[in-house]
Design an enzyme around this catalytic site. Structure first.
Site, mmCIF file in Angstrom:
data_model
loop_
_atom_site.group_PDB
_atom_site.id
_atom_site.type_symbol
_atom_site.label_atom_id
_atom_site.label_comp_id
_atom_site.label_asym_id
_atom_site.label_seq_id
_atom_site.Cartn_x
_atom_site.Cartn_y
_atom_site.Cartn_z
ATOM 1 N N GLU A 19 31.755 -8.659 64.495
ATOM 2 C CA GLU A 19 33.117 -8.980 64.682
ATOM 3 C C GLU A 19 33.631 -7.612 64.638
ATOM 4 O OE1 GLU A 19 34.831 -12.433 62.820
ATOM 5 O OE2 GLU A 19 33.005 -13.512 62.998
ATOM 6 N N GLY B 272 25.489 -16.649 70.814
ATOM 7 C CA GLY B 272 24.665 -17.226 69.939
ATOM 8 C C GLY B 272 24.755 -18.711 70.328
ATOM 9 N N THR C 90 31.548 -11.206 74.028
ATOM 10 C CA THR C 90 30.954 -10.044 74.359
ATOM 11 C C THR C 90 30.194 -10.006 75.627
ATOM 12 O OG1 THR C 90 29.163 -10.720 72.921
ATOM 13 C CG2 THR C 90 30.835 -8.981 72.049
#
Lengths: 714, 714
Positions: free
Chosen positions: B465, B212, B173
């Site tokens: 997701e 992350g 993303t």
């Protein structure tokens, strides 16, 4: 607005819906976020400023709010940009700094103006607003409502109003006791010898719990305790107990206090627990406006208990108003972001992705929430007016006045309606915040985009001053009683007056010639009336059936609680829709067309969400219901055309919104990036680097077993 | 279970419902919380341990889980009692400590066992589970799924599996791009001269965002970027980019990284943003299992893109499983508290207040959520099996195999169904957490009671997701296609096989002689089939109508998105109910009676919540719907009888639950008080004391104006 004028607007709306453009408009060149936002403002067919004035109650109030927003934004004590990163201790420290700033205005400003100031602050920093509200709303409110005038003067002279020499808190709930105030365990036993009460916590579950301000900041407390005189219990009364020395801040003898610690939100307020161990207070510290205990230990109880309802209603009305305000804030963020965020395209000729808001499904996600925010706003305004009228009536009517019964009927109705509305609106807004947060996609999970914190701060409303389910059931119980009165011929007051036409309503269907006629305030209102009448009747009949089976009234109420819950929810939908239509009818002419659209969307969407009841009681046929569903989509699209101007009319400054995704100019990405970088400067060392390095460079042979060297054993 | 056996259970249930005792039982003496809990366990009519084994998939797996719970509870690295008070930095530090502990097991344990270990951990510390999942699920998963076998061996040899020498993250993303992977802006331009790719972030919106592990801990990253070779774009591919020096942890040239900062939850993971400025990587760092770029700059694209769906499905199935697990945790807390918390009484003869769970309304709040937790649990188990079967089929079937088309049909169905289920179950569980939290009353707002944090941690699932709305629409699109295939005669696979009987279903009503017959798995399943068939048909017809109006297929899908959303939701309800009934039918005989009750409650409650559709399509008459509503209450009461044993069967230790209100023995108040005192020791100084003292002792004359001394002017 007259009915014919309303009908005229509605037919204009219908023709407008037919020419509404297709969702995916063709874009000819790349537009920046700022341009994407600017083009939305060009679509307004109404005067945004005029709508702001109408929402605020007039230009004068808009100006006052704008003055407050500017003052707060420039005051470093009220800086908000770093609030998503501060610790619990830091945020509590800020709370006290703000206290110092704001306390100045309490005595200087007239109440309605100061209320506006606090409303503005509640939107920025709900935790501080709560701490302030604990002193002025709860502690000082309890003095005003339950102290005799001599007692009240005494506490004001000690500094309760000026907040000079004392800070108050309010200890009702206990570790083991919440909604059932009559079940509290703390005792206040009169000791005739010393003319004192002994305040005592007999068990662990009697520990005062959740007491806002008790952990560190309050010096005095209004304590709810069981009054015991000469061995006899008189129920729960309130007493002023000093908690701390006002100079040293040390705890008073027998008072034990601790911090409740971390909460879901509103960490700005220091909630605490309190245990009293044989704490002695003068008899005159009992608040004796209603029940009195004399020097000789005589107890005199008050004639009319209902009159104490007033304070409860005020708290609930305030939460209805807050629901509207927070709902407006949430939709401002989600709505503005949807005007500039682009994702996919359903038109291969587009040079740029499509705005989120140009997807039918995104309109369906957000436009009903915008409509609901308007509905809750107007409900708050109207409910507040009703409450103030009622209080005026109560003050001007003597107990023996012939109109007193009527006033008491209105009091009962307002008490029940406000209980239901508090639950209905706080639930509606909590769900709206989460739906808005999710509509931001992944960014909704960032603290800086604001809605996560808004959710955590707001969630307390659903259990505050009465758990929402219990409050909804209270309204349900009232509606059951109304139903039983109506069938014995007693006329019902305004808020439930549709029950006076029970027979007409019960079997009524929607008598329209064409489906288009459904798009009418009166038809939708009738629809809610019919369905409400039916569900109220169902609850009433369930109740009666339980009585016939031999249950006590209390047990019967419990047995029909699911039916009561349904009745109260449906009633509230109809009530809120009616408040909204009234506000549209009272609006300046230029605003009526747009507000009519928003109001119809709210009505149609609410029907769609509760379709089961409308079909169950055959007000709408299945094909009419299909029409309603289709019209929800059509009205979502119609409201979408001017939704940014509708949001702008709420007139919240960027500072108030405190979310880079909700900024006025639409420059969301730069402002979001700036915010993240300001709060998390690059190039900083982080404390767990050595842990990672040792993980990455570990000697994996550690894990391997010693090889079994058989040779040695031989 | 055969049909006659099921019918027998159902008739037993009906007679049981008739003798169920009244909600407010008379209490003869005061019971402690521990006694209040103990008496609930005596009510079990089934073997709790046997149910645990069935839920876990057999005794062996229960033993393994219990082993993990004990190991974790005793491991100081995994201490949880203070987790509600730690700062973002502290929690991230703990994450790395846990990493070190857990990494040992990755290579030592077989995958199914290690998966159970991680499932156990995910319930305790979702933030850590996420950080671990980013390396093993996303980074290592991308290598496994998209690297050639030579590339895979290379990265394993560099330490990707042993986590020795590298830590991975996964950069898909961007600040301006989420669900639309094809719209990502980051570029990977092939430089033939040097045989390198140049990874570059061209704009602010192209900044990799939410990555992350990127903020501080990852050394390597799988980056999604637009492949550009000789000026031509080939779409989004994945590339391994080194972010940091693995010794110094300094950033590599051209790599700029910052911390995303504070989030709603899961602060244990260091999400970051990344900007690449002309970063060069070897050509062979592109993952080339599917698309290949040769030394000479030739691009070879893969034959079957569908085969890459597998990884997506896996993530979604995992979230369905997680939804069940977290739902069980939430209801354990709320359910146990309701067995010991007492409030009011509807029976004046009681010496003690009534348990929350003995109120009909509290049963109505919690029992459907308990049933839903069971439904989601079994759906997770069954869906996981379907997924594994499918993967086996895919691996064993060659592209030219005659059965390949059938396998691909199943793949498409599983892809669509899992998208819809991920949304359906994560939404259902998020709402359940909040409903459970509110059912704790005020205590639900305390961080220590656990559900506030659970909410904040879980909320990310709704946008992770794939945003839930978009995923639901994907299923809706699939259903529209199925409908269009069915009317042209093509048979549909198992998950949507009811559509093969479209004509029979569409106008079917509930053909029962007595209302009691509705309480039957087959009838309820038929009801969902009928309603699903109708809403799918509606969506299909809307779509066709749009096409006839001249819209492109993409635009037509957008236009009927509200109908698609409704179709997908209703389909999922029916799907989940069917999975639940299968699990009941497969259960050991002794468990079937209780599971039948729970399953019927789930079915009836779901119908009640969607009453509009059942009335709209005339499957049920209004009077049958009244019967359904009444039976929801009756089944809530029936399930309430054994609800504590049903909760105990989830077999979560107190350590796992980490909420004093959800402790096994029911001693909630003492444990809650202990927890609050341990985390907030009494007698501690607090930092804002001077602020309060100066506020309380201020000189109010500061505020007064200088008196206008007229004399001087004269």
């Amino acid at each position: 607005m007259t009915k014919s004028a309303a009908t005229q607007h509605m037919s204009q709306i219908q023709s407008h819906l037919q020419v509404a453009p297709c969702a995916a408009q063709e874009e000819s060149r790349i537009k920046t976020p700022i341009e994407s936002m600017a083009e939305e403002r060009e679509k307004a067919t109404f005067n945004v400023r005029e709508l702001t004035y109408y929402l605020d109650g007039g230009e004068k109030f808009t100006k006052v709010r704008e003055k407050f927003m500017m003052e707060l934004e420039r005051d470093p004590t009220f800086r908000m940009y770093d609030m998503y990163d501060v610790t619990k201790d830091q945020i509590r420290e800020r709370t006290m700094e703000k206290f110092r700033t704001i306390v100045h205005y309490v005595s200087a400003e007239p109440v309605p103006i100061f209320t506006l100031r606090m409303q503005t602050i509640s939107l920025i920093d709900p935790g501080f607003w709560t701490r302030f509200g604990v002193h002025y709303g709860l502690f000082f409110g309890a003095l005003r409502g339950s102290a005799t005038s001599a007692q009240f003067s005494h506490w004001v002279s000690k500094g309760a109003l000026a907040l000079n020499g004392m800070v108050g808190c309010f200890a009702m709930t206990e570790l083991g006791h919440g909604s059932n105030v009559a079940g509290l365990e703390t005792t206040a036993t009169f000791d005739e010898t010393s003319d004192q009460f002994i305040i005592h916590t007999p068990t662990i579950t009697a520990t005062k719990w959740w007491i806002g301000g008790a952990a560190h900041t309050a010096t005095h407390c209004v304590v709810f305790a069981q009054l015991i005189v000469r061995g006899k219990r008189y129920g729960t009364k309130s007493f002023v107990v000093q908690l701390r020395d006002t100079h040293t801040y040390g705890l008073m003898p027998g008072v034990n206090i601790g911090d409740i610690g971390k909460k879901m939100g509103r960490d700005g307020i220091d909630n605490g627990w309190i245990q009293f161990t044989n704490v002695r207070i003068p008899r005159t510290n009992m608040l004796m406006k209603h029940t009195k205990v004399s020097r000789a230990g005589e107890v005199k109880e008050p004639p009319m208990a209902q009159l104490t309802y007033g304070a409860l209603i005020q708290g609930r009305v305030a939460m209805v108003v807050d629901s509207g305000n927070i709902a407006k804030k949430a939709i401002t963020i989600a709505g503005r972001y949807a005007a500039v965020r682009r994702q996919f395209t359903s038109n291969p000729h587009d040079v740029q992705e499509t705005k989120l808001i140009d997807y039918a499904i995104h309109q369906y996600r957000l436009m009903p929430l915008l409509a609901q925010a308007y509905a809750f706003h107007f409900t708050g305004v109207e409910t507040n007016k009703l409450y103030e009228d009622l209080m005026d009536q109560l003050e001007s009517t003597q107990p023996d006045d012939p109109t007193m019964n009527q006033v008491l009927d209105t009091l009962k109705e307002t008490h029940a309606t406000s209980a239901g509305l508090k639950a209905f609106c706080t639930w509606g807004t909590l769900n709206a915040i989460e739906a808005c947060r999710q509509s931001l996609g992944g960014h909704g999970y960032s603290a800086y985009t604001g809605l996560a914190t808004t959710y955590n701060d707001f969630a307390v409303h659903c259990t505050w001053e009465g758990d929402n389910t219990i409050l909804t059931l209270q309204l349900g119980r009232y509606l059951v009683n109304c139903y039983r009165e109506v069938i014995t011929g007693k006329t019902q007051p305004d808020g439930v007056s549709y029950l006076n036409h029970l027979d007409t309503l019960l079997n009524q269907g929607c008598a329209v010639k064409t489906n288009e006629e459904i798009l009418d305030f009166d038809i939708i209102q009738q629809a809610w009336g019919v369905v409400s009448a039916n569900v109220v009747k169902k609850a009433g009949e369930d109740f009666d059936a339980c009585l016939k089976q031999g249950l006590s009234p209390e047990a019967a109420y419990e047995e029909c609680s699911q039916a009561r819950l349904a009745a109260a929810k449906i009633h509230s939908f109809g009530y809120v829709f009616r408040r909204f239509t009234q506000a549209v009818r009272n609006a300046p002419e230029g605003l009526r067309p747009i507000l009519t659209k928003v109001c119809l969307l709210y009505g149609l969407y609410s029907i769609e969400q509760n379709a089961g009841f409308f079909l169950q009681y055959r007000y709408f046929t299945p094909s009419q219901m299909d029409y309603v569903r289709a019209q929800v989509n059509a009205f979502c699209r119609a409201v979408r055309q001017e939704y940014i101007p509708l949001i702008d009319a709420f007139n919240y400054s960027d500072y108030m919104i405190n979310s880079p995704l909700g900024v006025y100019d639409g420059n969301v990405y730069e402002k979001y990036f700036d915010q993240v970088k300001r709060q998390n400067p690059v190039g900083q060392p982080h404390p767990y680097l050595p842990l990672i390095q040792s993980l990455l460079r570990r000697d994996i042979e550690d894990d391997e077993p010693l090889e079994d060297d058989d040779d040695d054993d031989e």
